[in-house]
Design an enzyme around this catalytic site. Sequence first.
Site, mmCIF file in Angstrom:
data_model
loop_
_atom_site.group_PDB
_atom_site.id
_atom_site.type_symbol
_atom_site.label_atom_id
_atom_site.label_comp_id
_atom_site.label_asym_id
_atom_site.label_seq_id
_atom_site.Cartn_x
_atom_site.Cartn_y
_atom_site.Cartn_z
ATOM 1 N N SER A 16 -9.903 -43.421 -96.604
ATOM 2 C CA SER A 16 -11.297 -43.668 -96.990
ATOM 3 C C SER A 16 -11.508 -43.819 -98.501
ATOM 4 O O SER A 16 -12.257 -44.705 -98.922
ATOM 5 C CB SER A 16 -12.205 -42.558 -96.445
ATOM 6 O OG SER A 16 -12.210 -42.626 -95.042
ATOM 7 N N THR A 61 -14.639 -36.373 -91.076
ATOM 8 C CA THR A 61 -13.631 -36.727 -90.079
ATOM 9 C C THR A 61 -13.172 -35.473 -89.341
ATOM 10 O O THR A 61 -13.756 -34.399 -89.506
ATOM 11 C CB THR A 61 -12.488 -37.540 -90.753
ATOM 12 O OG1 THR A 61 -11.617 -38.014 -89.736
ATOM 13 C CG2 THR A 61 -11.705 -36.721 -91.755
ATOM 14 N N LYS A 65 -16.694 -33.307 -87.122
ATOM 15 C CA LYS A 65 -17.820 -34.203 -86.786
ATOM 16 C C LYS A 65 -18.923 -33.516 -85.979
ATOM 17 O O LYS A 65 -20.100 -33.793 -86.165
ATOM 18 C CB LYS A 65 -17.309 -35.421 -86.027
ATOM 19 C CG LYS A 65 -16.481 -36.360 -86.888
ATOM 20 C CD LYS A 65 -16.054 -37.565 -86.082
ATOM 21 C CE LYS A 65 -15.265 -38.530 -86.942
ATOM 22 N NZ LYS A 65 -14.956 -39.774 -86.237
ATOM 23 N N ALA A 126 -11.125 -39.378 -72.629
ATOM 24 C CA ALA A 126 -12.536 -39.003 -72.425
ATOM 25 C C ALA A 126 -12.930 -37.881 -73.385
ATOM 26 O O ALA A 126 -13.762 -37.049 -73.057
ATOM 27 C CB ALA A 126 -12.740 -38.573 -70.974
ATOM 28 N N GLY A 127 -12.338 -37.893 -74.585
ATOM 29 C CA GLY A 127 -12.667 -36.865 -75.574
ATOM 30 C C GLY A 127 -13.706 -37.367 -76.566
ATOM 31 O O GLY A 127 -14.497 -38.281 -76.264
ATOM 32 N N ALA A 129 -13.477 -39.179 -79.269
ATOM 33 C CA ALA A 129 -13.399 -40.586 -79.694
ATOM 34 C C ALA A 129 -14.025 -41.502 -78.634
ATOM 35 O O ALA A 129 -14.738 -42.447 -78.970
ATOM 36 C CB ALA A 129 -11.946 -40.971 -79.954
ATOM 37 N N THR A 151 -7.399 -35.517 -67.627
ATOM 38 C CA THR A 151 -8.235 -34.520 -66.970
ATOM 39 C C THR A 151 -9.457 -35.237 -66.382
ATOM 40 O O THR A 151 -10.355 -35.653 -67.118
ATOM 41 C CB THR A 151 -8.700 -33.461 -67.993
ATOM 42 O OG1 THR A 151 -7.565 -33.070 -68.771
ATOM 43 C CG2 THR A 151 -9.309 -32.257 -67.317
ATOM 44 N N LYS A 154 -13.278 -34.491 -67.185
ATOM 45 C CA LYS A 154 -13.890 -34.929 -68.445
ATOM 46 C C LYS A 154 -14.392 -36.369 -68.341
ATOM 47 O O LYS A 154 -15.439 -36.714 -68.880
ATOM 48 C CB LYS A 154 -12.872 -34.820 -69.571
ATOM 49 C CG LYS A 154 -12.751 -33.422 -70.123
ATOM 50 C CD LYS A 154 -12.198 -33.526 -71.489
ATOM 51 C CE LYS A 154 -11.320 -32.711 -72.111
ATOM 52 N NZ LYS A 154 -10.410 -32.984 -73.095
ATOM 53 N N GLY A 238 -6.704 -49.794 -84.569
ATOM 54 C CA GLY A 238 -7.993 -49.292 -85.046
ATOM 55 C C GLY A 238 -8.232 -49.409 -86.546
ATOM 56 O O GLY A 238 -9.226 -48.885 -87.047
#
Length: 271
Positions: A16, A61, A65, A126-127, A129, A151, A154, A238
Amino acid sequence: MKKFAVIGQPIKHSLSPRIHSEFAKELGIDISYDAIEIAPKDFNSTTKQLLENGYDGLNVTLPLKELAYRLADEVSETGRETGAVNTLWKEKGKILADSTDGKGLLEDLLNNQISLKDSNLVILGAGGAALSILPSILSLHPQKVTILNRTLEKSCALVDKFKDRGVQLQAIPMKEAPEGSLTGVINTTSAEVTGEDLILNVSIFKKADWSYDLSYSKETTSFNQLAKDSGIEVCFDGLGMLVSQAAFSFKIWTGKQPPTNRVLSLIKSFL
Ligand code: ATR
Protein backbone atom coordinates in the site's frame (compact mmCIF):
# COMPACT_ATOMS: atom_id res chain seq x y z
CA MET A 1 0.80 17.63 3.12
CA LYS A 2 -1.77 14.94 3.78
CA LYS A 3 -0.74 12.07 6.00
CA PHE A 4 -1.94 8.46 5.56
CA ALA A 5 -0.97 4.96 6.70
CA VAL A 6 -1.94 1.33 6.41
CA ILE A 7 -2.41 -0.54 9.70
CA GLY A 8 -2.43 -4.29 10.23
CA GLN A 9 -0.45 -7.19 11.66
CA PRO A 10 1.85 -8.18 10.00
CA ILE A 11 2.35 -5.08 7.86
CA LYS A 12 6.01 -5.05 6.78
CA HIS A 13 5.36 -6.44 3.31
CA SER A 14 2.32 -4.28 2.51
CA LEU A 15 2.38 -2.81 -1.00
CA SER A 16 0.00 0.00 0.00
CA PRO A 17 2.72 2.63 0.75
CA ARG A 18 4.13 2.18 -2.76
CA ILE A 19 0.72 2.16 -4.43
CA HIS A 20 -0.48 5.32 -2.70
CA SER A 21 2.82 7.17 -3.22
CA GLU A 22 2.54 6.43 -6.94
CA PHE A 23 -1.07 7.65 -7.03
CA ALA A 24 0.02 10.86 -5.32
CA LYS A 25 2.88 11.35 -7.80
CA GLU A 26 0.53 10.75 -10.70
CA LEU A 27 -1.96 13.34 -9.45
CA GLY A 28 0.60 15.86 -8.14
CA ILE A 29 -0.64 15.62 -4.54
CA ASP A 30 1.80 15.84 -1.65
CA ILE A 31 1.26 12.94 0.79
CA SER A 32 3.12 10.75 3.23
CA TYR A 33 2.04 7.12 3.64
CA ASP A 34 3.35 4.86 6.41
CA ALA A 35 2.91 1.19 7.31
CA ILE A 36 2.15 0.77 11.02
CA GLU A 37 1.89 -2.55 12.80
CA ILE A 38 -0.88 -2.70 15.41
CA ALA A 39 -1.86 -5.74 17.49
CA PRO A 40 -5.63 -6.32 17.79
CA LYS A 41 -5.49 -5.67 21.55
CA ASP A 42 -4.07 -2.17 20.94
CA PHE A 43 -6.30 -1.37 18.01
CA ASN A 44 -8.82 1.04 19.54
CA SER A 45 -6.42 3.22 21.50
CA THR A 46 -3.66 3.35 18.87
CA THR A 47 -6.00 3.98 15.94
CA LYS A 48 -7.79 6.80 17.74
CA GLN A 49 -4.43 8.32 18.62
CA LEU A 50 -3.23 8.16 15.02
CA LEU A 51 -6.37 9.88 13.76
CA GLU A 52 -6.22 12.49 16.49
CA ASN A 53 -2.52 13.18 16.00
CA GLY A 54 -2.25 14.07 12.37
CA TYR A 55 -3.26 11.13 10.19
CA ASP A 56 -5.91 12.16 7.63
CA GLY A 57 -6.81 8.60 6.69
CA LEU A 58 -5.94 4.99 7.39
CA ASN A 59 -6.18 1.81 5.36
CA VAL A 60 -6.95 -1.21 7.49
CA THR A 61 -5.87 -4.73 6.67
CA LEU A 62 -5.91 -8.15 8.35
CA PRO A 63 -6.72 -8.87 11.13
CA LEU A 64 -8.17 -5.45 12.02
CA LYS A 65 -11.02 -4.87 9.55
CA GLU A 66 -13.83 -5.97 11.88
CA LEU A 67 -12.35 -3.96 14.75
CA ALA A 68 -12.25 -0.89 12.49
CA TYR A 69 -15.91 -1.42 11.64
CA ARG A 70 -16.76 -1.45 15.35
CA LEU A 71 -14.62 1.58 16.16
CA ALA A 72 -16.11 3.86 13.49
CA ASP A 73 -18.83 6.40 14.36
CA GLU A 74 -20.37 6.21 10.87
CA VAL A 75 -20.04 3.35 8.39
CA SER A 76 -20.99 3.22 4.69
CA GLU A 77 -23.76 0.87 3.58
CA THR A 78 -21.22 -1.59 2.12
CA GLY A 79 -19.27 -1.55 5.36
CA ARG A 80 -22.43 -2.24 7.35
CA GLU A 81 -23.32 -5.15 5.08
CA THR A 82 -19.92 -6.75 5.41
CA GLY A 83 -19.23 -5.89 9.05
CA ALA A 84 -15.67 -4.98 8.12
CA VAL A 85 -13.98 -1.90 6.64
CA ASN A 86 -10.63 -1.13 5.02
CA THR A 87 -10.74 2.69 4.96
CA LEU A 88 -10.98 5.12 7.88
CA TRP A 89 -10.90 8.91 7.93
CA LYS A 90 -11.99 11.80 10.12
CA GLU A 91 -14.72 14.32 9.42
CA LYS A 92 -16.03 16.90 11.88
CA GLY A 93 -14.56 15.03 14.82
CA LYS A 94 -16.11 11.70 13.81
CA ILE A 95 -14.41 8.55 12.55
CA LEU A 96 -15.93 7.50 9.21
CA ALA A 97 -15.44 4.13 7.53
CA ASP A 98 -15.96 2.42 4.20
CA SER A 99 -15.08 -0.86 2.54
CA THR A 100 -13.60 -0.52 -0.96
CA ASP A 101 -12.62 -4.17 -1.55
CA GLY A 102 -15.78 -5.13 -3.46
CA LYS A 103 -15.63 -2.00 -5.62
CA GLY A 104 -11.95 -2.74 -6.29
CA LEU A 105 -12.81 -6.22 -7.53
CA LEU A 106 -15.57 -4.93 -9.83
CA GLU A 107 -13.27 -2.25 -11.24
CA ASP A 108 -10.55 -4.80 -11.94
CA LEU A 109 -13.02 -7.15 -13.65
CA LEU A 110 -14.23 -4.22 -15.76
CA ASN A 111 -10.64 -3.30 -16.66
CA ASN A 112 -10.27 -6.87 -17.89
CA GLN A 113 -13.52 -6.74 -19.92
CA ILE A 114 -15.24 -9.28 -17.66
CA SER A 115 -18.99 -8.85 -17.24
CA LEU A 116 -20.87 -10.51 -14.37
CA LYS A 117 -24.37 -9.81 -15.68
CA ASP A 118 -26.31 -13.09 -16.10
CA SER A 119 -23.15 -15.04 -15.24
CA ASN A 120 -22.98 -18.38 -13.43
CA LEU A 121 -20.28 -18.00 -10.78
CA VAL A 122 -18.55 -20.14 -8.18
CA ILE A 123 -17.07 -18.51 -5.10
CA LEU A 124 -14.62 -20.65 -3.20
CA GLY A 125 -14.42 -19.82 0.52
CA ALA A 126 -16.92 -18.22 2.91
CA GLY A 127 -14.79 -16.13 5.27
CA GLY A 128 -14.17 -12.41 5.58
CA ALA A 129 -12.84 -12.00 2.04
CA ALA A 130 -15.91 -13.70 0.52
CA LEU A 131 -18.20 -11.51 2.61
CA SER A 132 -16.33 -8.37 1.54
CA ILE A 133 -16.99 -8.97 -2.17
CA LEU A 134 -20.40 -10.66 -2.20
CA PRO A 135 -22.63 -7.55 -2.03
CA SER A 136 -20.69 -5.94 -4.90
CA ILE A 137 -20.87 -9.10 -7.01
CA LEU A 138 -24.61 -9.47 -6.41
CA SER A 139 -25.17 -5.81 -7.36
CA LEU A 140 -24.12 -6.68 -10.94
CA HIS A 141 -26.95 -9.23 -11.28
CA PRO A 142 -25.24 -12.51 -11.98
CA GLN A 143 -27.78 -15.23 -12.73
CA LYS A 144 -26.45 -17.65 -10.16
CA VAL A 145 -23.73 -17.75 -7.50
CA THR A 146 -22.66 -21.04 -5.90
CA ILE A 147 -20.51 -20.87 -2.76
CA LEU A 148 -18.26 -23.81 -1.98
CA ASN A 149 -16.47 -23.92 1.33
CA ARG A 150 -14.62 -26.50 3.39
CA THR A 151 -17.04 -25.79 6.24
CA LEU A 152 -20.52 -25.98 4.74
CA GLU A 153 -22.23 -24.13 7.63
CA LYS A 154 -20.30 -20.96 6.82
CA SER A 155 -21.30 -20.94 3.15
CA CYS A 156 -24.93 -21.66 4.17
CA ALA A 157 -24.82 -18.65 6.51
CA LEU A 158 -23.64 -16.42 3.65
CA VAL A 159 -26.43 -17.67 1.40
CA ASP A 160 -28.92 -16.94 4.15
CA LYS A 161 -27.58 -13.41 4.64
CA PHE A 162 -27.84 -12.44 0.97
CA LYS A 163 -30.75 -14.61 -0.21
CA ASP A 164 -33.01 -11.62 -0.93
CA ARG A 165 -30.87 -9.93 -3.60
CA GLY A 166 -32.70 -11.32 -6.62
CA VAL A 167 -29.85 -13.66 -7.48
CA GLN A 168 -30.02 -17.44 -7.27
CA LEU A 169 -27.60 -18.17 -4.44
CA GLN A 170 -26.65 -21.64 -3.20
CA ALA A 171 -24.14 -23.38 -0.95
CA ILE A 172 -23.16 -26.91 -1.88
CA PRO A 173 -20.73 -29.36 -0.27
CA MET A 174 -17.16 -29.15 -1.50
CA LYS A 175 -17.34 -32.55 -3.17
CA GLU A 176 -20.18 -31.50 -5.44
CA ALA A 177 -20.00 -29.30 -8.52
CA PRO A 178 -22.65 -26.82 -9.65
CA GLU A 179 -24.75 -27.72 -12.66
CA GLY A 180 -24.32 -26.23 -16.12
CA SER A 181 -21.57 -24.19 -17.72
CA LEU A 182 -19.79 -21.78 -15.43
CA THR A 183 -18.72 -18.26 -16.29
CA GLY A 184 -16.08 -17.76 -13.63
CA VAL A 185 -14.57 -19.23 -10.47
CA ILE A 186 -13.40 -16.80 -7.76
CA ASN A 187 -11.06 -17.91 -4.99
CA THR A 188 -11.44 -16.05 -1.69
CA THR A 189 -9.79 -18.64 0.59
CA SER A 190 -6.80 -17.74 2.73
CA ALA A 191 -4.84 -20.87 1.75
CA GLU A 192 -2.26 -18.99 -0.40
CA VAL A 193 -1.54 -16.57 2.45
CA THR A 194 -1.29 -19.23 5.15
CA GLY A 195 0.71 -21.53 2.87
CA GLU A 196 -1.71 -24.42 3.35
CA ASP A 197 -2.62 -26.82 0.55
CA LEU A 198 -5.77 -25.50 -1.06
CA ILE A 199 -8.60 -27.95 -0.67
CA LEU A 200 -11.00 -27.84 -3.60
CA ASN A 201 -12.86 -29.93 -6.10
CA VAL A 202 -11.15 -29.35 -9.47
CA SER A 203 -14.34 -30.24 -11.31
CA ILE A 204 -15.46 -26.64 -10.58
CA PHE A 205 -13.06 -25.56 -13.32
CA LYS A 206 -14.81 -27.66 -15.92
CA LYS A 207 -16.46 -25.50 -18.54
CA ALA A 208 -15.55 -22.21 -16.80
CA ASP A 209 -14.40 -19.24 -18.90
CA TRP A 210 -12.09 -17.64 -16.36
CA SER A 211 -10.69 -17.85 -12.82
CA TYR A 212 -9.96 -15.02 -10.42
CA ASP A 213 -7.78 -15.46 -7.35
CA LEU A 214 -8.09 -12.72 -4.71
CA SER A 215 -4.56 -13.70 -3.63
CA TYR A 216 -1.53 -12.73 -5.69
CA SER A 217 2.09 -13.71 -5.93
CA LYS A 218 5.08 -13.16 -8.21
CA GLU A 219 4.49 -16.49 -9.89
CA THR A 220 1.08 -17.95 -10.78
CA THR A 221 -0.88 -18.58 -7.56
CA SER A 222 -1.60 -22.21 -6.57
CA PHE A 223 -5.30 -21.71 -7.31
CA ASN A 224 -4.69 -20.26 -10.77
CA GLN A 225 -2.18 -23.03 -11.48
CA LEU A 226 -4.87 -25.61 -10.68
CA ALA A 227 -7.25 -23.68 -12.94
CA LYS A 228 -4.71 -23.63 -15.77
CA ASP A 229 -3.96 -27.31 -15.33
CA SER A 230 -7.71 -27.92 -15.66
CA GLY A 231 -7.82 -26.06 -18.96
CA ILE A 232 -8.83 -22.52 -17.96
CA GLU A 233 -6.92 -20.07 -20.16
CA VAL A 234 -7.99 -16.75 -18.65
CA CYS A 235 -6.70 -16.42 -15.07
CA PHE A 236 -6.50 -13.24 -13.01
CA ASP A 237 -4.90 -12.68 -9.64
CA GLY A 238 -5.82 -10.14 -6.96
CA LEU A 239 -3.12 -7.56 -7.66
CA GLY A 240 -5.46 -5.56 -9.88
CA MET A 241 -8.10 -5.60 -7.14
CA LEU A 242 -5.48 -4.47 -4.61
CA VAL A 243 -4.56 -1.44 -6.71
CA SER A 244 -8.20 -0.61 -7.52
CA GLN A 245 -9.40 -0.81 -3.91
CA ALA A 246 -6.50 1.49 -2.99
CA ALA A 247 -7.60 3.94 -5.69
CA PHE A 248 -11.10 4.10 -4.18
CA SER A 249 -9.63 4.79 -0.71
CA PHE A 250 -7.43 7.50 -2.21
CA LYS A 251 -10.50 9.11 -3.79
CA ILE A 252 -12.39 9.07 -0.46
CA TRP A 253 -9.50 10.88 1.23
CA THR A 254 -8.49 13.36 -1.48
CA GLY A 255 -11.55 13.66 -3.74
CA LYS A 256 -9.43 12.58 -6.71
CA GLN A 257 -9.65 9.16 -8.40
CA PRO A 258 -6.19 8.02 -9.49
CA PRO A 259 -5.72 6.11 -12.76
CA THR A 260 -4.51 2.56 -12.02
CA ASN A 261 -2.87 1.15 -15.19
CA ARG A 262 0.66 2.46 -14.76
CA VAL A 263 0.70 1.79 -11.02
CA LEU A 264 -0.47 -1.79 -11.54
CA SER A 265 2.37 -2.51 -14.01
CA LEU A 266 4.86 -0.90 -11.65
CA ILE A 267 3.64 -2.84 -8.60
CA LYS A 268 3.90 -6.13 -10.53
CA SER A 269 7.61 -5.47 -10.85
CA PHE A 270 7.93 -5.02 -7.06
CA LEU A 271 6.65 -8.51 -6.23
P1 ATR B 1 -10.32 -14.11 5.20
O1 ATR B 1 -10.64 -12.90 5.99
O2 ATR B 1 -8.99 -14.07 4.48
O3 ATR B 1 -11.43 -14.52 4.30
P2 ATR B 1 -11.16 -16.14 7.05
O4 ATR B 1 -12.33 -15.32 7.41
O5 ATR B 1 -10.40 -16.86 8.11
O6 ATR B 1 -10.07 -15.27 6.29
O7 ATR B 1 -11.65 -17.21 5.93
C1 ATR B 1 -10.77 -18.07 5.31
C2 ATR B 1 -11.54 -18.87 4.28
O8 ATR B 1 -10.62 -19.69 3.56
C3 ATR B 1 -12.57 -19.83 4.86
O9 ATR B 1 -13.64 -19.96 3.97
C4 ATR B 1 -11.78 -21.12 4.98
O10 ATR B 1 -12.56 -22.29 5.00
P3 ATR B 1 -13.25 -22.80 6.35
O11 ATR B 1 -14.43 -21.90 6.55
O12 ATR B 1 -13.61 -24.20 6.10
O13 ATR B 1 -12.20 -22.63 7.43
C5 ATR B 1 -10.99 -21.05 3.71
N1 ATR B 1 -9.76 -21.84 3.75
C6 ATR B 1 -8.70 -21.61 4.55
N2 ATR B 1 -7.72 -22.51 4.29
C7 ATR B 1 -8.20 -23.32 3.32
C8 ATR B 1 -7.65 -24.43 2.61
N3 ATR B 1 -6.44 -24.89 2.86
N4 ATR B 1 -8.42 -25.03 1.66
C9 ATR B 1 -9.67 -24.57 1.40
N5 ATR B 1 -10.22 -23.52 2.03
C10 ATR B 1 -9.51 -22.90 2.98
